[in-house]
Enzyme design. Structure first.
Site, PDB file in Angstrom:
ATOM      1  N   GLU A   1      12.563  19.650  11.835  1.00 55.93           N
ATOM      2  CA  GLU A   1      11.819  18.590  12.518  1.00 55.93           C
ATOM      3  C   GLU A   1      10.512  19.100  13.134  1.00 55.93           C
ATOM      4  OE1 GLU A   1      14.635  16.629  15.122  1.00 55.93           O
ATOM      5  OE2 GLU A   1      15.538  15.571  13.424  1.00 55.93           O
TER       6      GLU A   1
ATOM      7  N   GLU B   1      20.173  14.840   7.884  1.00 57.98           N
ATOM      8  CA  GLU B   1      20.703  14.365   9.164  1.00 57.98           C
ATOM      9  C   GLU B   1      20.804  12.850   9.053  1.00 57.98           C
ATOM     10  OE1 GLU B   1      19.163  15.799  12.856  1.00 57.98           O
ATOM     11  OE2 GLU B   1      18.991  17.882  12.149  1.00 57.98           O
TER      12      GLU B   1
ATOM     13  N   ASP C   1      25.279  15.524  10.795  1.00 54.22           N
ATOM     14  CA  ASP C   1      25.036  16.663  11.680  1.00 54.22           C
ATOM     15  C   ASP C   1      26.126  16.645  12.757  1.00 54.22           C
ATOM     16  OD1 ASP C   1      23.425  18.886  12.238  1.00 54.22           O
ATOM     17  OD2 ASP C   1      22.268  17.804  13.742  1.00 54.22           O
TER      18      ASP C   1
END
Length: 655
Positions: free
Chosen positions: A181, A298, A348
């Protein structure tokens, strides 16, 4: 150990599946499955999980290598038939320490990273290897050319090390990935501009390529909000599509897969809708990536792993995970882009829960830190979502035609009741034809304790085969919820051994013993599915040979009078298994079977009332026809206290 004898199909189903109240006002759902009509390959794209260690990340080893995480990974790796394969882990490079010597440059200590990767391999898992972290904070700015060159050398050194340690055939299965990210700017002490991120990417790519062209690398593993938001995501795609490689000067940079993160905000279909919108935009802007694999690594139903949610505790979460998988394999017609079937879909959810929320966080297991024993110890319980991964693992590689309708109207996968069906063609004497039908009843994050959904399941086109039988497995909250049992026990903070036994008795699905399949090749079952619930129908022809041997049997200490046994099914060779027979010998001479419910999970906690656990153990598989396979090599266990020192909770609140 012999499965119970067959009972009349109608009575058996009434006993196991009709415990719910009748749904008088609901029209029944009709589920049709044609075992003779294969549609397309069914790839197990869902076999992934992940987690993040807490702050400070420079001490990630205290979490990643903790005894709690070792137990957790044993549970993750024990899903039958490789049902979870990958553990995507943040901050792996913080497990490396670096030192600079005069005239020698940087040298690295890989001890902690070696230990973590060894732990994954011991549990037959692969790392989702994010090249994330700065060893000993030696890397601070990727616009500094010297640091970019040093990073390339580090990545190459790392890759060569693990190719030498484990072999290229294993390491080439890893998904190497960028820093997680990047547009959220969780870089700790690293300055990461857009240009710095592109330099970092090229250094990762070329470092891996220098070790072996067979290594896979992708990214950026982020949200891909519409431009101009998410500038590092879109900038990376532009760079790989049209930019110049920092090292070679060539136009365009390899991108083996595109990873994105799209979560559900409590809705199953919202995950797929976001993916489709983003991928359509990517393909429009960057046509060279039209065939590049897409990962949603995710893809959780809700952001915030530590946020306690009642639905995360029980079958509600389990059924929703299966529903999301089905929606990706069979996209609803209204959503258009049926071409998007991700190469990987990951939850996740391999975090460790913490007090006072053992069940309600986004985890696969429920952790109890039991501090009233000497020494204190840790116990894990299998949540229904982990059991659901075992049911998904019974699906095979050829998707069958299946249809759900109600009142004559065909329903797509964005409805309460859905189905995935598969078949398998035999590949050896321990193998035979089989079919799997997995039904879900899910209203996303909502549970309806008093509601049941009437369903008629019709399976046709089943070919004749030797010893053809069928088995049903049902997962619902009244019978298969350790959390529900914990509540009935009064929510003890430190459960007793007996209380843990009662909770573990609810871990497995309710299994109905094998019954002969009708000679007509057709079967009709009328059931009422709790909302939420899962129901799996398994149809198997008898293989020529019994199951193969159980391997890799290990014994891990829990506390006085309790031991965890874990093993591998890699050589068993059959999915048509009724249970594993576990035998114990206090003297190593005379073995007796341990009494337990049928279970095909590759893990068992032995907690006898006598508290005698020191001795020898052996395990063998038993198939649907009551044929045992060879025993595993025995393992001898001498009771010792389990390691202590529980890790802290993770800090990643938005994960």
């Amino acid at each position: 150990m012999r499965p119970p004898g067959p009972r009349a199909p109608g009575l058996a189903l009434l006993a196991a599946l009709l415990a719910a109240p009748r749904a008088l006002a609901e029209a029944p759902h009709l589920v049709l499955v044609d075992a003779a009509r294969a549609l397309r390959p069914l790839r197990p794209f869902w076999r992934s999980t992940g987690f993040c260690p807490p702050l400070p990340h420079s001490q990630a080893d205290r979490y990643d290598l903790s005894w709690d995480q070792q137990l957790n990974l044993a549970y993750v790796g024990a899903v039958p038939h490789g049902g979870i394969e990958q553990v995507r882990t943040h901050w792996l490079l913080e497990l490396i320490t670096a030192r600079e010597s005069a005239g020698q440059g940087l040298s690295y200590n890989f001890t902690h990273l070696d230990g973590y990767l060894d732990l994954l391999r011991e549990n037959q898992l692969l790392p989702g290897f994010e090249l994330m972290g700065s060893p000993s904070q030696r890397f601070t700015d990727f616009e500094d050319k010297r640091q970019v060159l040093a990073w390339k050398e580090l990545v190459s050194l790392l890759a060569r090390r693990y190719i030498g340690r484990y072999g290229l055939s294993y390491v080439s299965k890893w998904n190497f990935e960028t820093w997680n990210e990047p547009d959220h700017h969780d870089f700790d002490n690293v300055t990461m501009t857009l240009q710095g991120f592109l330099n970092y990417y090229d250094a990762c790519s070329e470092g891996l390529r220098a070790a072996s062209p067979a290594l896979r690398f992708g990214g950026p593993g982020d949200s891909f909000h519409p431009w101009p938001r998410s500038p590092l995501c879109w900038g990376l795609l532009e760079h790989c599509h049209n930019g110049t490689n920092f090292f070679t000067g060539e136009l365009g940079v390899r991108l083996d897969y595109i990873s994105l993160h799209k979560k559900g905000a409590g809705s199953s279909i919202y995950i797929l809708e976001q993916e489709q919108a983003t991928v359509q935009q990517i393909r429009r802007l960057f046509p060279k990536f039209a065939d590049t694999p897409v990962y949603n690594d995710e893809a959780d139903p809700l952001v915030g792993w530590a946020l306690p949610q009642p639905w995360r505790a029980d079958v509600t979460y389990a059924a929703m995970v299966v529903k999301v998988v089905a929606q990706h394999q069979n996209p609803p017609r209204a959503n258009g882009s049926a071409a998007l079937r991700p190469a990987l879909l990951s939850n996740d959810n391999a975090f460790l829960s913490f007090h006072p929320h053992p069940f309600t966080q986004r985890t696969l297991t429920a952790r109890f830190q039991v501090n009233d024993t000497e020494p204190p110890h840790v116990q894990l319980l299998r949540k229904p979502v982990l059991t659901a991964m075992a049911l998904l693992a019974l699906l095979d590689g050829r998707q069958l035609w299946a249809e759900v309708s109600r009142g004559g109207t065909v329903l797509d996968s964005n409805h309460t009741v859905g189905v995935l069906a598969s078949a398998h063609l035999p590949a050896g004497p321990r193998d035979a034809w089989r079919a799997t039908v997995l039904l879900y009843a899910s209203d996303d994050t909502r549970a309806h304790a008093a509601r049941a959904v009437p369903v008629t399941l019709r399976l046709l086109g089943v070919p004749r085969g030797p010893g053809l039988v069928y088995v049903t497995l049902a997962l619902d909250n009244p019978r298969c919820s350790p959390h529900g049992e914990w509540q009935r026990l009064g929510r003890p903070v430190f459960p007793t051994a007996e209380e843990f036994r009662r909770m573990r008795a609810a871990e497995d699905p309710v299994a109905e013993a094998p019954r002969p399949f009708p000679a007509s090749g057709r079967l009709t079952l009328s059931v009422e599915l709790r909302l939420p619930s899962l129901l799996l129908l398994h149809v198997c022809a008898r293989p020529e040979k019994p199951p193969g041997p159980v391997t890799r049997l290990r014994a891990l200490p829990l506390t006085r009078g309790q031991v965890l046994l874990v093993w591998s099914d890699e050589r068993v060779g059959s999915k048509c298994l009724w249970t594993y027979e576990i035998q114990f010998s206090a003297d190593g001479e005379v073995y007796t079977p341990i009494s337990r419910k049928p279970s095909t999970f590759n893990l068992f906690v032995f907690s006898p009332e006598s508290a005698v656990t020191s001795g020898s153990y052996r395990v063998r598989a038993v198939d649907y026809w009551a044929r045992p396979g060879p025993f595993s090599t025995r393992v001898h266990y001498v009771e010792v206290p389990a390691p202590s020192g529980p890790p802290r909770p993770s800090d990643c609140e938005r994960c």
